[in-house]
Design an enzyme around this catalytic site. Structure first.
Site, PDB file in Angstrom:
ATOM      1  N   ASP A  88       1.005  -1.279  -0.048  1.00 31.61           N
ATOM      2  CA  ASP A  88      -0.035   0.151  -0.016  1.00 31.61           C
ATOM      3  C   ASP A  88       0.915   1.309   0.098  1.00 31.61           C
ATOM      4  OD1 ASP A  88      -1.752   2.137   0.542  1.00 31.61           O
ATOM      5  OD2 ASP A  88      -2.733   1.303   2.069  1.00 31.61           O
ATOM      6  N   SER A 103       1.392  12.969 -15.637  1.00 32.24           N
ATOM      7  CA  SER A 103       0.159  13.029 -16.481  1.00 32.24           C
ATOM      8  C   SER A 103       0.071  14.309 -17.525  1.00 32.24           C
ATOM      9  CB  SER A 103      -1.216  12.908 -15.646  1.00 32.24           C
ATOM     10  OG  SER A 103      -2.204  13.080 -16.400  1.00 32.24           O
ATOM     11  N   TYR A 138      -7.276  15.263  -8.779  1.00 31.32           N
ATOM     12  CA  TYR A 138      -5.975  14.557  -9.301  1.00 31.32           C
ATOM     13  C   TYR A 138      -5.188  15.493 -10.007  1.00 31.32           C
ATOM     14  CZ  TYR A 138      -4.219  11.465 -13.017  1.00 31.32           C
ATOM     15  OH  TYR A 138      -3.671  10.535 -13.643  1.00 31.32           O
ATOM     16  N   LYS A 172      -0.909  15.860  -9.557  1.00 35.37           N
ATOM     17  CA  LYS A 172       0.122  15.149 -10.650  1.00 35.37           C
ATOM     18  C   LYS A 172       0.998  16.748 -10.803  1.00 35.37           C
ATOM     19  CE  LYS A 172      -0.997  11.062 -11.380  1.00 35.37           C
ATOM     20  NZ  LYS A 172       0.040  10.163 -11.118  1.00 35.37           N
TER      21      LYS A 172
HETATM   22  N1  LIG Z   1      -5.077   5.875 -17.672  1.00 34.75           N
HETATM   23  C1  LIG Z   1      -4.838   7.162 -17.974  1.00 34.75           C
HETATM   24  O1  LIG Z   1      -5.499   7.753 -18.936  1.00 34.75           O
HETATM   25  C2  LIG Z   1      -3.736   7.727 -17.384  1.00 34.75           C
HETATM   26  C3  LIG Z   1      -3.030   7.479 -15.988  1.00 34.75           C
HETATM   27  N2  LIG Z   1      -1.924   8.079 -15.735  1.00 34.75           N
HETATM   28  C4  LIG Z   1      -1.368   7.543 -14.439  1.00 34.75           C
HETATM   29  O2  LIG Z   1      -0.799   6.369 -14.448  1.00 34.75           O
HETATM   30  C5  LIG Z   1      -0.775   5.655 -13.492  1.00 34.75           C
HETATM   31  C6  LIG Z   1      -1.307   4.195 -13.718  1.00 34.75           C
HETATM   32  O3  LIG Z   1      -2.470   4.466 -14.099  1.00 34.75           O
HETATM   33  P1  LIG Z   1      -3.616   3.404 -14.741  1.00 34.75           P
HETATM   34  O4  LIG Z   1      -2.997   2.014 -14.908  1.00 34.75           O
HETATM   35  O5  LIG Z   1      -4.375   3.902 -15.733  1.00 34.75           O
HETATM   36  O6  LIG Z   1      -4.349   2.775 -13.443  1.00 34.75           O
HETATM   37  P2  LIG Z   1      -5.445   1.579 -13.002  1.00 34.75           P
HETATM   38  O7  LIG Z   1      -6.389   2.107 -11.969  1.00 34.75           O
HETATM   39  O8  LIG Z   1      -5.817   1.002 -14.221  1.00 34.75           O
HETATM   40  O9  LIG Z   1      -4.137   0.859 -12.083  1.00 34.75           O
HETATM   41  C7  LIG Z   1      -3.576   1.551 -10.852  1.00 34.75           C
HETATM   42  C8  LIG Z   1      -3.138   0.437 -10.182  1.00 34.75           C
HETATM   43  O10 LIG Z   1      -2.654   0.880  -9.021  1.00 34.75           O
HETATM   44  C9  LIG Z   1      -2.999   0.033  -7.807  1.00 34.75           C
HETATM   45  N3  LIG Z   1      -3.176   0.996  -6.545  1.00 34.75           N
HETATM   46  C10 LIG Z   1      -3.977   1.700  -6.317  1.00 34.75           C
HETATM   47  N4  LIG Z   1      -3.729   2.168  -5.146  1.00 34.75           N
HETATM   48  C11 LIG Z   1      -2.827   1.679  -4.617  1.00 34.75           C
HETATM   49  C12 LIG Z   1      -2.131   1.808  -3.515  1.00 34.75           C
HETATM   50  N5  LIG Z   1      -2.354   2.457  -2.451  1.00 34.75           N
HETATM   51  N6  LIG Z   1      -1.013   1.009  -3.220  1.00 34.75           N
HETATM   52  C13 LIG Z   1      -0.337   0.391  -4.119  1.00 34.75           C
HETATM   53  N7  LIG Z   1      -1.114   0.058  -5.345  1.00 34.75           N
HETATM   54  C14 LIG Z   1      -2.351   0.941  -5.602  1.00 34.75           C
HETATM   55  C15 LIG Z   1      -4.378  -0.601  -8.303  1.00 34.75           C
HETATM   56  O11 LIG Z   1      -4.598  -1.701  -7.548  1.00 34.75           O
HETATM   57  C16 LIG Z   1      -3.872  -0.869  -9.523  1.00 34.75           C
HETATM   58  O12 LIG Z   1      -3.602  -2.123  -9.811  1.00 34.75           O
HETATM   59  C17 LIG Z   1      -1.368   6.612 -12.472  1.00 34.75           C
HETATM   60  O13 LIG Z   1      -0.563   6.982 -11.539  1.00 34.75           O
HETATM   61  C18 LIG Z   1      -2.311   7.458 -13.303  1.00 34.75           C
HETATM   62  O14 LIG Z   1      -2.561   8.410 -12.512  1.00 34.75           O
HETATM   63  C19 LIG Z   1      -1.631   9.194 -16.083  1.00 34.75           C
HETATM   64  C20 LIG Z   1      -2.128   9.907 -17.293  1.00 34.75           C
HETATM   65  C21 LIG Z   1      -3.233   8.865 -17.935  1.00 34.75           C
HETATM   66  C1  LIG Z   2      -6.562  11.671 -18.598  1.00 32.37           C
HETATM   67  C2  LIG Z   2      -5.348  11.899 -17.716  1.00 32.37           C
HETATM   68  O1  LIG Z   2      -4.517  12.341 -18.464  1.00 32.37           O
HETATM   69  C3  LIG Z   2      -5.158  11.151 -16.635  1.00 32.37           C
HETATM   70  C4  LIG Z   2      -6.030  10.223 -16.055  1.00 32.37           C
HETATM   71  O2  LIG Z   2      -4.155  11.377 -15.966  1.00 32.37           O
END
Ligand SMILES: NC(=O)C1=CN([C@@H]2O[C@H](COP(=O)(O)OP(=O)(O)OC[C@H]3O[C@@H](n4cnc5c(N)ncnc54)[C@H](O)[C@@H]3O)[C@@H](O)[C@H]2O)C=CC1
Ligand SMILES: CC(=O)C(C)=O
Length: 257
Positions: A60, A140, A153, A157
């Site tokens: 976590d 992001s 959010y 970032k």
């Molecule tokens: N999907 C998108 O469009 C974008 C995502 N991001 C960033 O990229 C990163 C990954 O995003 P995604 O893969 O889309 O997210 P996601 O929600 O699909 O996956 C996030 C993962 O982080 C884990 N997680 C959440 N809280 C946690 C904690 N307290 N401790 C350990 N693990 C934890 C979850 O269990 C999950 O496996 C994030 O930091 C997000 O802000 C940035 C820009 C765009």
């Molecule tokens: C849309 C986006 O840029 C996020 C979730 O970081």
């Protein structure tokens, strides 16, 4: 080839899973660290089945001791520590009038404190191995421009971008580089959830939020997690040795700064 170890948080799904799989393909031994041990184990199994080396760890990232413990476990189990990817993040939609103390704490605990604890634990692991290393943080496009409905959010970032620049200056003398990756819209469960929330708030069907955001993408398509993983692989490898303090946009041209 020399053993190189990477630790990826939030690697059980989405962008983190794609990064872990890509780094394993590039020869890293990878610690798959996630709140959800089941999904983390699934990704680790996939790497091991393909002939790579990986372990799954429950972490976590909001809990400093927990992060330090997991990093030490990875260092001992995998035999070194070279790269941390502080990828875990959460992104609830928060129109400015709906923001509560609870939501600010929740988002900042994961997106900001989680990055600080990850950086600290990595510094300690690099030092224990008597070498430098690479810290890579998830930012992001929303850390470059304020995003509608995402005030908490987006501001978290912006904080990651600030932390990345500052840590780069503080850690250069230890042989540690610090960079961030800044995706646009990536097809993951996080984006699906943002789309649902934005579409619902506008009284429109699912997909409306995506259409609105996608209008800003110069390249005309959403990104795959693998698009992001390719850039992170560059930041994790030797070709980025002369880069630090950067927050790289991988957004298909959503934001030009
Ligand atoms: N999907 C998108 O469009 C974008 C995502 N991001 C960033 O990229 C990163 C990954 O995003 P995604 O893969 O889309 O997210 P996601 O929600 O699909 O996956 C996030 C993962 O982080 C884990 N997680 C959440 N809280 C946690 C904690 N307290 N401790 C350990 N693990 C934890 C979850 O269990 C999950 O496996 C994030 O930091 C997000 O802000 C940035 C820009 C765009
Ligand atoms: C849309 C986006 O840029 C996020 C979730 O970081």
């Amino acid at each position: 080839m020399k053993n190189r170890v990477a630790f990826v948080t939030g690697a059980g799904q989405g962008i983190g899973a794609a990064i872990a799989l890509r780094l394993a393909k590039d020869g890293f031994s990878v610690a798959i660290a996630d709140f959800n041990l089941e999904t983390a184990q699934h990704v680790a199994d996939e790497i091991v089945t393909s002939g790579g080396k990986a372990i799954a760890l429950q972490v976590d990232v909001t809990q400093r001791d927990n992060v330090f413990h997991a990093v030490e476990e990875a260092r001992h189990a995998l035999g070194d520590f070279n790269v941390i990817v502080n990828n875990a993040g959460i992104a609830p939609s928060t129109p400015i009038t709906d923001i509560t103390e609870e939501i600010v704490d929740k988002v900042y605990n994961v997106n900001v404190k989680g990055v600080i604890w990850g950086m600290q634990a990595a510094i300690s692991a690099f030092s224990a191995e008597n070498h430098g290393g690479k810290i890579i943080n998830a930012c992001s496009q929303a850390g470059h421009v304020g995003n509608p409905e995402l005030a908490v959010y987006s501001s978290s970032k912006f904080a990651v971008r600030g932390l990345t620049q500052t840590a780069a200056k503080d850690l250069a003398s230890k042989g540690i580089t610090v960079n961030a990756f800044c995706p646009g819209i990536v097809k993951t469960p996080m984006w699906e959830s943002i789309d649902r929330q934005i579409s619902q708030a506008a009284g429109k069907p699912a997909g409306f939020g995506t259409q609105e955001f996608a209008k800003r993408i110069t390249l005309g398509r959403l990104s795959e997690p693998e698009d992001v993983a390719a850039c992170v692989a560059f930041l994790a490898g030797p070709d980025s040795d002369y880069m630090t303090g950067q927050s790289l946009l991988i957004d298909g041209g959503m934001v030009f700064n």
